[in-house]
Design a protein around this motif. Structure first.
Motif, mmCIF file in Angstrom:
data_model
loop_
_atom_site.group_PDB
_atom_site.id
_atom_site.type_symbol
_atom_site.label_atom_id
_atom_site.label_comp_id
_atom_site.label_asym_id
_atom_site.label_seq_id
_atom_site.Cartn_x
_atom_site.Cartn_y
_atom_site.Cartn_z
ATOM 1 N N ALA A 175 -12.634 9.300 11.821
ATOM 2 C CA ALA A 175 -13.871 9.209 12.592
ATOM 3 C C ALA A 175 -14.146 7.746 12.891
ATOM 4 C CB ALA A 175 -15.029 9.831 11.809
ATOM 5 N N LEU A 176 -15.213 7.488 13.633
ATOM 6 C CA LEU A 176 -15.580 6.121 13.966
ATOM 7 C C LEU A 176 -15.910 5.316 12.717
ATOM 8 C CD1 LEU A 176 -17.920 6.428 17.100
ATOM 9 C CD2 LEU A 176 -15.701 5.302 17.006
ATOM 10 N N SER A 177 -15.602 4.030 12.747
ATOM 11 C CA SER A 177 -16.005 3.140 11.669
ATOM 12 C C SER A 177 -17.523 3.015 11.670
ATOM 13 C CB SER A 177 -15.378 1.762 11.861
ATOM 14 O OG SER A 177 -15.878 1.157 13.049
ATOM 15 N N VAL A 178 -18.065 2.555 10.559
ATOM 16 C CA VAL A 178 -19.522 2.396 10.441
ATOM 17 C C VAL A 178 -20.073 1.471 11.534
ATOM 18 C CG1 VAL A 178 -21.366 1.460 8.993
ATOM 19 C CG2 VAL A 178 -19.614 2.943 7.987
ATOM 20 N N PRO A 179 -19.455 0.301 11.810
ATOM 21 C CA PRO A 179 -20.011 -0.578 12.856
ATOM 22 C C PRO A 179 -20.001 0.070 14.240
ATOM 23 C CG PRO A 179 -18.475 -1.763 11.455
ATOM 24 C CD PRO A 179 -18.327 -0.322 11.114
ATOM 25 N N ALA A 180 -18.914 0.746 14.585
ATOM 26 C CA ALA A 180 -18.850 1.397 15.893
ATOM 27 C C ALA A 180 -19.862 2.527 15.990
ATOM 28 C CB ALA A 180 -17.436 1.926 16.145
ATOM 29 N N ARG A 181 -20.015 3.277 14.896
ATOM 30 C CA ARG A 181 -20.992 4.364 14.880
ATOM 31 C C ARG A 181 -22.410 3.817 15.025
ATOM 32 N NH1 ARG A 181 -19.067 6.806 10.637
ATOM 33 N NH2 ARG A 181 -20.619 6.168 9.092
ATOM 34 N N GLN A 182 -22.687 2.673 14.378
ATOM 35 C CA GLN A 182 -24.009 2.063 14.475
ATOM 36 C C GLN A 182 -24.278 1.593 15.903
ATOM 37 O OE1 GLN A 182 -26.282 1.725 11.791
ATOM 38 N NE2 GLN A 182 -27.700 1.235 13.453
ATOM 39 N N ALA A 183 -23.300 0.941 16.506
ATOM 40 C CA ALA A 183 -23.475 0.458 17.879
ATOM 41 C C ALA A 183 -23.647 1.611 18.854
ATOM 42 C CB ALA A 183 -22.277 -0.402 18.284
ATOM 43 N N LEU A 184 -22.978 2.725 18.588
ATOM 44 C CA LEU A 184 -23.132 3.907 19.432
ATOM 45 C C LEU A 184 -24.535 4.476 19.280
ATOM 46 C CD1 LEU A 184 -21.346 5.713 21.335
ATOM 47 C CD2 LEU A 184 -20.983 7.192 19.347
ATOM 48 N N ALA A 185 -25.009 4.578 18.032
ATOM 49 C CA ALA A 185 -26.356 5.102 17.781
ATOM 50 C C ALA A 185 -27.424 4.194 18.382
ATOM 51 C CB ALA A 185 -26.589 5.258 16.278
ATOM 52 N N ASP A 186 -27.155 2.891 18.426
ATOM 53 C CA ASP A 186 -28.109 1.930 18.981
ATOM 54 C C ASP A 186 -27.996 1.807 20.499
ATOM 55 O OD1 ASP A 186 -29.211 1.331 16.533
ATOM 56 O OD2 ASP A 186 -27.915 -0.390 16.166
ATOM 57 N N ARG A 187 -27.202 2.661 21.117
ATOM 58 C CA ARG A 187 -27.019 2.702 22.575
ATOM 59 C C ARG A 187 -26.448 1.394 23.122
ATOM 60 N NH1 ARG A 187 -32.774 5.528 24.393
ATOM 61 N NH2 ARG A 187 -32.708 7.260 22.920
ATOM 62 N N GLN A 188 -25.620 0.755 22.319
ATOM 63 C CA GLN A 188 -24.944 -0.463 22.768
ATOM 64 C C GLN A 188 -23.548 -0.173 23.306
ATOM 65 O OE1 GLN A 188 -26.747 -3.335 22.876
ATOM 66 N NE2 GLN A 188 -28.387 -2.012 22.095
ATOM 67 N N LEU A 189 -22.984 0.962 22.943
ATOM 68 C CA LEU A 189 -21.690 1.401 23.485
ATOM 69 C C LEU A 189 -21.966 2.544 24.447
ATOM 70 C CD1 LEU A 189 -19.455 1.436 20.262
ATOM 71 C CD2 LEU A 189 -19.758 -0.407 21.924
ATOM 72 N N THR A 190 -21.971 2.241 25.725
ATOM 73 C CA THR A 190 -22.273 3.240 26.751
ATOM 74 C C THR A 190 -21.122 3.322 27.741
ATOM 75 O OG1 THR A 190 -23.442 1.550 28.063
ATOM 76 C CG2 THR A 190 -24.764 2.867 26.541
ATOM 77 N N VAL A 191 -21.093 4.386 28.520
ATOM 78 C CA VAL A 191 -19.970 4.620 29.422
ATOM 79 C C VAL A 191 -19.888 3.577 30.537
ATOM 80 C CG1 VAL A 191 -19.869 7.096 28.963
ATOM 81 C CG2 VAL A 191 -21.378 6.248 30.765
ATOM 82 N N LEU A 199 -15.738 -6.810 16.382
ATOM 83 C CA LEU A 199 -14.931 -7.566 15.425
ATOM 84 C C LEU A 199 -15.161 -6.894 14.070
ATOM 85 C CD1 LEU A 199 -13.088 -10.115 15.397
ATOM 86 C CD2 LEU A 199 -15.072 -11.394 14.587
ATOM 87 N N THR A 200 -14.361 -5.863 13.825
ATOM 88 C CA THR A 200 -14.633 -4.916 12.743
ATOM 89 C C THR A 200 -13.804 -5.229 11.500
ATOM 90 O OG1 THR A 200 -15.117 -3.211 14.394
ATOM 91 C CG2 THR A 200 -14.678 -2.460 12.144
#
Length: 479
Positions: free
Chosen positions: A19-35, A81-82
């Motif tokens: 699954a996604l790493s914690v940092p990527a999951r956090q950025a996704l939840a914070d709407r920083q990783l968008t299409v 930078l994970t």
């Protein structure tokens, strides 16, 4: 573009993920990783985050000195930078790597590293400013404040802690302020609009939630287009006639407090000019305050009150939500927005300084010493007396963070009187209160010094001839 190089082989630190790493999951939840944003995973290891983000529709590429050394790297909106900095044993190269990641960032750099509380999991010999493990890999474990300060030093940007061991460095000051606003005042979904009448209803709903009418920039495009055929005066009349005045007045008071909370939190992390505020907050300031200066002055006074032990304790005693003990206020996460604004500020300052953990159930706010702990009781809803799993504490005086895990404990602390941690109107309160009252009648709280842990509680249940079936107390079959 020239490919970067790293001097040493660190492939052994790259782990496979399902699954996604914690940092990527956090950025996704914070709407920083968008299409609509390009993403670069710089030092992507085996590329598992890249694969998952691709499936989610992100425009993502990955580069790694061992697994994807031939990949081209380009400037991207978001760079991840994970868990890279902690495996680089050369401090100079470490700084160069962070600086290079920042160069490749046009909007946001997400930096994550392992923290000092993981010391027990990392065995090895001292080497430089870290440890050399038995697998000949290097680990430099960061204090939460150390990571934030290091990224600020190298990038020159104001850095926000998104979660423990995860920090955000924004290129654009307006983007940073927008992110802070989202954390303090989460966006509410607009009602679906298919015709003019439903578009007016959506604006009425916004008015009742914020205490003011929205600007056109705040509306979804469909709502703005449907209302464009009406005169502005007609829209105002329809909204005024359709809104509940009491709800709108209550919303206006809450928006005023939320604006003060945001401006106080912003000062904690660096306050910018009025023009950099998100459009919605600019409108809140114009609507509920005489000027931006007045709003900032009131927010400053709120932040100053946070230093006053007596004021903080009185606020805790006056809170409609949460349980006050001789040392702290404990409040469930779904009641956090019901505590006084100065206490919400207290919790937000800690989260901005060192990051709020991904998993938590209860916030503990000390009334002396200024420290916030986020406690995780994963079975709070199902277990009548949930056991603690972990605690993450931030000391606001030193900005030091610490973590405790209770997973291996054979006698964990547990909770009683669950209803006291919630807001009075929470739908679960009546059920939890009935259990507490039946436990009191059975004599289970006669020895409070014994019931704080699993073993002591179980012994008291046996002594009183009782057992639990869900949230019901029944007589033991062997009593």
């Amino acid at each position: 573009m020239m490919r970067p190089t790293w001097n040493s082989d660190r492939r052994r630190t790259a782990i496979g993920r399902m699954a996604l790493s914690v940092p990527a999951r956090q950025a996704l939840a914070d709407r920083q990783l968008t299409v609509d944003r390009t993403v670069l995973d710089y030092g992507c290891g085996r590329g598992d985050d890249v694969k998952v983000l691709e499936r989610l529709g992100c425009q993502v590429q990955g580069w790694d000195p061992y697994y994807r050394s031939d990949a081209e790297v380009e400037v991207s909106d978001v760079v991840l930078l994970t868990y890279v900095l902690n495996v680089i044993e050369d401090p100079v190269e470490r700084g160069q790597t962070l600086a290079r990641a920042w160069e490749l960032t046009s909007t946001l750099l997400v930096v994550s590293a392992r923290l000092t509380w993981e010391q027990a999991k990392v065995r090895g010999q001292e080497f430089g400013d870290g440890l050399l493990t038995s697998r000949q890999t290097f680990q430099h474990l960061y204090a939460a404040s150390e990571l934030r300060e290091y990224v600020e030093q190298v990038t020159g940007a104001r850095v926000v802690a998104a979660a423990p061991g995860v920090v955000y460095a924004f290129r654009d000051e307006a983007a940073r302020l927008s992110y802070l606003a989202q954390r303090v005042i989460p966006d509410a979904d607009w009602l679906a609009s298919e015709d003019t009448a439903s578009a007016v209803s959506a604006v009425v709903d916004f008015f009742e939630r914020r205490g003011r009418a929205p600007r056109i920039e705040e509306m979804p495009r469909t709502v703005a287009e449907l209302l464009a055929q009406l005169r502005p005066g007609e829209v105002k009349r329809l909204v005024r006639e359709g809104a509940d005045p009491k709800r709108a007045d209550a919303a206006a008071k809450q928006s005023t407090l939320n604006t003060l909370l945001y401006l106080a939190v912003e000062l904690f992390n660096g306050r910018g000019p009025f023009g950099n505020l998100p459009v919605g907050l600019q409108q809140d300031v114009r609507t509920f305050f005489s000027s931006y200066k007045e709003a900032c002055q009131r927010a400053d006074r709120l932040l100053f009150k946070l230093r006053d032990d007596g004021y903080v304790r009185n606020a805790m005693n006056a809170s409609v939500a949460g349980k006050v003990t001789p040392t702290a206020l404990y409040v469930h996460r779904r009641a956090l927005d019901r505590i006084p604004t100065v206490l919400r500020l207290y919790e937000h300052c800690a989260s901005i300084a060192a990051g709020r953990p991904e998993q938590w159930t209860m916030a503990k706010l000390k009334h002396q010493g200024r420290a916030v702990s986020w406690l995780d009781y994963p079975d709070f809803n199902e277990d009548p007396h949930p056991r603690i799993k972990s605690s993450y504490m931030v000391d606001l005086q030193t900005l030091q963070a610490s973590h405790l895990s209770y997973e291996s404990s054979a006698n964990r602390p547990l909770l009683h009187r669950k209803h006291e941690f919630l807001a009075p109107d929470d739908p679960d309160v009546p059920r939890y209160r009935r259990l507490t009252e039946s436990e009191m009648r059975a004599g289970l709280y006669e020895r409070p010094h014994l019931i704080g842990t699993e073993n002591g509680w179980e012994a008291e249940l046996v002594r009183c001839g009782r057992q639990l079936r869900g949230h019901r107390l029944v007589r033991r079959a062997d009593a």
